[in-house]
Design a protein around this motif. Sequence first.
Motif, mmCIF file in Angstrom:
data_model
loop_
_atom_site.group_PDB
_atom_site.id
_atom_site.type_symbol
_atom_site.label_atom_id
_atom_site.label_comp_id
_atom_site.label_asym_id
_atom_site.label_seq_id
_atom_site.Cartn_x
_atom_site.Cartn_y
_atom_site.Cartn_z
ATOM 1 N N ALA A 108 32.541 50.153 -20.308
ATOM 2 C CA ALA A 108 33.165 49.083 -21.073
ATOM 3 C C ALA A 108 34.212 49.717 -21.979
ATOM 4 O O ALA A 108 33.899 50.623 -22.743
ATOM 5 C CB ALA A 108 32.145 48.332 -21.903
ATOM 6 N N ASN A 146 33.882 46.967 -25.709
ATOM 7 C CA ASN A 146 34.452 45.633 -25.836
ATOM 8 C C ASN A 146 33.377 44.565 -25.721
ATOM 9 O O ASN A 146 32.563 44.582 -24.830
ATOM 10 C CB ASN A 146 35.506 45.420 -24.758
ATOM 11 N N GLY A 147 33.394 43.630 -26.623
ATOM 12 C CA GLY A 147 32.445 42.542 -26.624
ATOM 13 C C GLY A 147 31.240 42.790 -27.502
ATOM 14 O O GLY A 147 30.425 41.921 -27.711
ATOM 15 N N ARG A 176 33.363 41.997 -31.308
ATOM 16 C CA ARG A 176 34.401 41.006 -31.024
ATOM 17 C C ARG A 176 35.114 41.413 -29.756
ATOM 18 O O ARG A 176 35.037 42.557 -29.319
ATOM 19 C CB ARG A 176 35.389 40.902 -32.178
ATOM 20 N N TYR A 177 35.822 40.480 -29.169
ATOM 21 C CA TYR A 177 36.542 40.747 -27.923
ATOM 22 C C TYR A 177 37.933 41.267 -28.253
ATOM 23 O O TYR A 177 38.639 40.694 -29.065
ATOM 24 C CB TYR A 177 36.640 39.484 -27.076
ATOM 25 N N ILE A 178 38.307 42.354 -27.628
ATOM 26 C CA ILE A 178 39.639 42.921 -27.803
ATOM 27 C C ILE A 178 40.370 42.791 -26.469
ATOM 28 O O ILE A 178 39.949 43.393 -25.481
ATOM 29 C CB ILE A 178 39.564 44.405 -28.203
ATOM 30 N N PRO A 179 41.443 42.001 -26.400
ATOM 31 C CA PRO A 179 42.163 41.888 -25.130
ATOM 32 C C PRO A 179 42.757 43.245 -24.743
ATOM 33 O O PRO A 179 43.348 43.933 -25.560
ATOM 34 C CB PRO A 179 43.254 40.851 -25.392
ATOM 35 N N GLN A 180 42.596 43.616 -23.478
ATOM 36 C CA GLN A 180 43.024 44.934 -23.029
ATOM 37 C C GLN A 180 44.515 44.983 -22.673
ATOM 38 O O GLN A 180 45.118 46.036 -22.696
ATOM 39 C CB GLN A 180 42.199 45.356 -21.815
ATOM 40 N N ASN A 220 48.103 33.111 -25.515
ATOM 41 C CA ASN A 220 47.704 34.518 -25.490
ATOM 42 C C ASN A 220 48.423 35.281 -26.595
ATOM 43 O O ASN A 220 49.338 36.058 -26.332
ATOM 44 C CB ASN A 220 48.037 35.140 -24.128
ATOM 45 N N THR A 242 43.742 39.367 -17.869
ATOM 46 C CA THR A 242 42.306 39.530 -18.060
ATOM 47 C C THR A 242 41.746 40.813 -17.476
ATOM 48 O O THR A 242 40.579 41.120 -17.701
ATOM 49 C CB THR A 242 41.549 38.342 -17.444
ATOM 50 N N ALA A 295 41.335 45.014 -16.972
ATOM 51 C CA ALA A 295 41.234 46.093 -17.951
ATOM 52 C C ALA A 295 42.250 47.200 -17.725
ATOM 53 O O ALA A 295 42.298 48.143 -18.497
ATOM 54 C CB ALA A 295 39.829 46.684 -17.937
#
Length: 174
Positions: free
Chosen positions: A15, A19-20, A23-27, A60, A108, A110
């Motif tokens: 991961a 991530n997650g 919090r979620y970090i957009p890659q 986004n 979405t 990675a």
Amino acid sequence: MSVNSLFTKSGYVTAPLANGVGRYIPQCLRMTIKFCKSHGGSRGVREFIENHLVEFARQNPGTVVYLKPRRHRSPVVVAEYLNEGREWMPLHDMPCEEIIKWLGVLRTSAGYGEMHYRSYQHTDTPSIQGPWTPFTHQPPEKNIMTFPNDACQDPPLLKPSATEIIKKMYQNQS
């Protein structure tokens, strides 16, 4: 070993940045859309820019979108990720709806691209029987049956479940 695995990167499934877990970090950091203002193959990209780009950027906010007009070149999109990976995708003669879907896929992902995944476990004598699944020792007639089916009986050696035992005890009481 195939020839393709000689030239692809190899690594472990991890991961990114845990991530997650908080919090979620957009890659996907940024997307650069390169297109031509007059080339026929860029028609779908120009339509996307005119009608859907502002909404895509609004939905986004963690991804920066750059536009780079180039003369007499086919349209492409380059996505850059937090792990310093880059994915390049041609958009030549794609309709606007398909471009929206592919940008969603790039946004979405990675950024690892094609990779030969390695496993943490290793054995010198792997099984020649293949992996076990719940359907391994089932009769092949079950492949074409429709369920529920009265002809399909449970194996006779199967012990009754705890729920079935409790149901029988309740029926015996009354």
